[in-house]
Design a protein around this motif. Structure first.
Motif, PDB file in Angstrom:
ATOM      1  N   PHE A 209       1.082  -1.358   0.063  1.00  0.00           N
ATOM      2  CA  PHE A 209      -0.272  -0.397   0.220  1.00  0.00           C
ATOM      3  C   PHE A 209       1.220   1.524  -0.146  1.00  0.00           C
ATOM      4  O   PHE A 209       0.795   2.654  -0.992  1.00  0.00           O
ATOM      5  CB  PHE A 209      -0.893   0.108   1.036  1.00  0.00           C
TER       6      PHE A 209
ATOM      7  N   GLN B   9     -12.560   2.946   1.227  1.00  0.00           N
ATOM      8  CA  GLN B   9     -11.803   2.176   2.362  1.00  0.00           C
ATOM      9  C   GLN B   9     -12.399   2.443   3.602  1.00  0.00           C
ATOM     10  O   GLN B   9     -13.469   1.826   3.901  1.00  0.00           O
ATOM     11  CB  GLN B   9     -10.492   2.076   2.419  1.00  0.00           C
TER      12      GLN B   9
ATOM     13  N   CYS C 151      -7.838  -8.470  -1.631  1.00  0.00           N
ATOM     14  CA  CYS C 151      -6.255  -8.954  -2.492  1.00  0.00           C
ATOM     15  C   CYS C 151      -6.660  -8.806  -3.461  1.00  0.00           C
ATOM     16  O   CYS C 151      -6.344  -8.654  -4.152  1.00  0.00           O
ATOM     17  CB  CYS C 151      -5.889 -10.193  -1.659  1.00  0.00           C
TER      18      CYS C 151
ATOM     19  N   ARG D 216      -7.674  -5.821  -4.456  1.00  0.00           N
ATOM     20  CA  ARG D 216      -6.587  -4.470  -4.171  1.00  0.00           C
ATOM     21  C   ARG D 216      -6.130  -5.182  -5.524  1.00  0.00           C
ATOM     22  O   ARG D 216      -5.627  -4.461  -6.258  1.00  0.00           O
ATOM     23  CB  ARG D 216      -6.055  -4.732  -3.444  1.00  0.00           C
TER      24      ARG D 216
ATOM     25  N   ILE E  20      -9.239   0.771  -5.293  1.00  0.00           N
ATOM     26  CA  ILE E  20      -7.764   0.713  -4.017  1.00  0.00           C
ATOM     27  C   ILE E  20      -8.813   0.149  -3.285  1.00  0.00           C
ATOM     28  O   ILE E  20      -8.347  -0.270  -1.722  1.00  0.00           O
ATOM     29  CB  ILE E  20      -7.118   1.413  -3.942  1.00  0.00           C
TER      30      ILE E  20
ATOM     31  N   ALA F  65     -10.857  -2.296  -1.592  1.00  0.00           N
ATOM     32  CA  ALA F  65     -10.772  -3.985  -1.447  1.00  0.00           C
ATOM     33  C   ALA F  65     -10.474  -3.724   0.075  1.00  0.00           C
ATOM     34  O   ALA F  65     -10.568  -5.101   1.050  1.00  0.00           O
ATOM     35  CB  ALA F  65      -9.070  -3.597  -2.527  1.00  0.00           C
ATOM     36  N   ALA F  66      -9.521  -2.900   0.314  1.00  0.00           N
ATOM     37  CA  ALA F  66      -9.404  -2.700   1.815  1.00  0.00           C
ATOM     38  C   ALA F  66     -10.309  -2.931   3.403  1.00  0.00           C
ATOM     39  O   ALA F  66     -10.601  -3.075   3.991  1.00  0.00           O
ATOM     40  CB  ALA F  66      -8.300  -1.565   2.361  1.00  0.00           C
TER      41      ALA F  66
END
Length: 400
Positions: A25, A58, A82, A85, A108, A111-112
């Motif tokens: 990250f 996020q 994962c 991401r 992104i 995903a987190a």
């Protein structure tokens, strides 16, 4: 090391997972603002909004990921997160249009929003189990988790700075590669079913949570901390650029922050556990963060440049990091005492979602302040007030 050696295999895996997440990250994120403002050519307010959208997609959607973890378990949510991401980093590396950048950043972040609540809620549950088994205060396990997180945040920017010698795309694709390795490792090692983790239905938990004033107050204080931390990617790069004429020192300031956590997190946590309850630990951390903004605000009108101009920025990083070391483990240790049975994922995710909303609004406002014609100290003074204002909301903890 005594805490580490006494932990079972699963919490060890989760701690190492956080390290790997942050290597990938932070190889990209510290350099995103410069890429958006320079290569892509976005205005300052739009850069701030995009960074806020990343944080909100996020943090803001953690509540969704947390609820899914309670329903389907840790393993499938981590693996899907994962995979997303990987796709998001690859997309960002090639994105040039504003819509493509926004889409990649949202992917992104989402995903987190899947894998982070899974890992964070389970490490909190494992910490409580370890405490109840006589291993020691739960905050010690969560401090190890924070150390691993910051060790990854130490390695990531240095890796990203090296990759920027090629280009921003190389950093993005390397970040994606790290998550390919994480995905493969967790497909093999993460248990299908974790003992003691019951699965609950998706509905029925949100309304009682929203009536839990103690929990919501902790969320607001945590949001003030995250808004401050987000300034590492928005206000700090601009200050470094002004003082040094480039953003080259930025990677070293990120490394300083991460190294401080790696070296001092466990001693600070032990000191706080001996002398402070959870509320006082969070309060002390917020005061330290406020002092960091105040340092820059006090010196900024002098317009120092060069090495001397970087001293206030370094002071801000040190005080912000000290505040983080006090706030983050204490807030995470607080959540299991506030959550309903079987809803720890939901509550863990909701704390990040509420704080993510605070960051979204606050980042756009901060970007506008930094672009405005106001005196240069004003944005830093405003940011110094926010953590102090959140102190009045903190409830008394149910347990020390």
């Amino acid at each position: 090391m005594g805490t580490w050696r006494s932990l079972p295999a699963l919490p060890r895996l989760l701690i190492l997972t956080q390290f790997a997440f942050n290597v990938g990250f932070y190889a990209v994120l510290p350099f995103l603002a410069e890429h958006l403002g320079g290569t892509v050519g976005l205005a300052g307010w739009l850069v701030g909004l995009v960074l806020g959208l990343r944080t909100f997609s996020q943090q803001g959607l953690f509540v969704v990921g947390g609820a899914l973890v309670d329903r389907f378990g840790v393993r499938p949510i981590v693996l899907v997160g994962c995979a997303l991401r990987i796709a998001g980093f690859a997309w960002l590396g090639y994105a040039q249009a504003v819509w493509a950048v926004v889409g990649a950043v949202l992917l992104i972040g989402f995903a987190a929003a899947l894998f982070s609540p899974a890992v964070e809620s389970e490490i909190a549950r494992q910490a409580v189990c370890w405490e109840e088994a006589g291993g020691g205060p739960r905050a010690n396990v969560l401090a190890l988790f924070t150390v691993a997180s910051q060790a990854g945040a130490f390695v990531g920017p240095l890796l990203g700075a090296l990759l920027l010698a090629v280009d921003f795309r190389a950093a993005c694709l390397t970040g994606a590669g790290v998550f390919v390795a994480v995905l493969a490792g967790h497909f093999r090692l993460l248990p299908q079913h974790i003992p003691g983790r019951a699965r609950t239905r998706l509905g029925g938990g949100v309304r009682p949570m929203l009536r839990n004033r103690r929990f919501l107050a902790v969320c607001c204080a945590y949001g003030a901390y995250l808004l401050a931390y987000n300034q590492l990617y928005l206000a700090l790069p601009e200050e470094v650029e002004r003082a040094a004429g480039s953003q080259a020192p930025l990677a070293w300031l990120f490394a300083l922050s991460s190294l401080l956590v790696v070296v001092a997190q466990l001693p600070v946590t032990r000191w706080a556990a001996d002398r402070l309850d959870l509320r006082r630990s969070v309060a002390a951390g917020l005061l330290a963060i406020s002092a960091g903004f105040a340092v820059v605000a006090a010196v900024r009108p002098a317009g120092w440049t060069g090495i001397g101009g970087l001293v206030p920025a370094a002071g801000f990083v040190v005080l912000l990091t000290l505040g983080q070391m006090l706030v983050a483990p204490a807030a995470r240790a607080w959540v299991p005492d506030l959550a309903e049975d079987g809803r720890l994922g939901l509550y863990t995710g909701a704390m990040s979602s509420i704080s993510g909303l605070i960051v979204l609004v606050g980042s756009a406002a901060t970007g506008s302040l930094l672009d405005s014609a106001l005196p240069p100290a004003v944005p830093w003074l405003v940011l110094a007030v926010v953590p102090v204002a959140s102190l009045v909301l903190l409830p008394r903890p149910q347990r020390a």
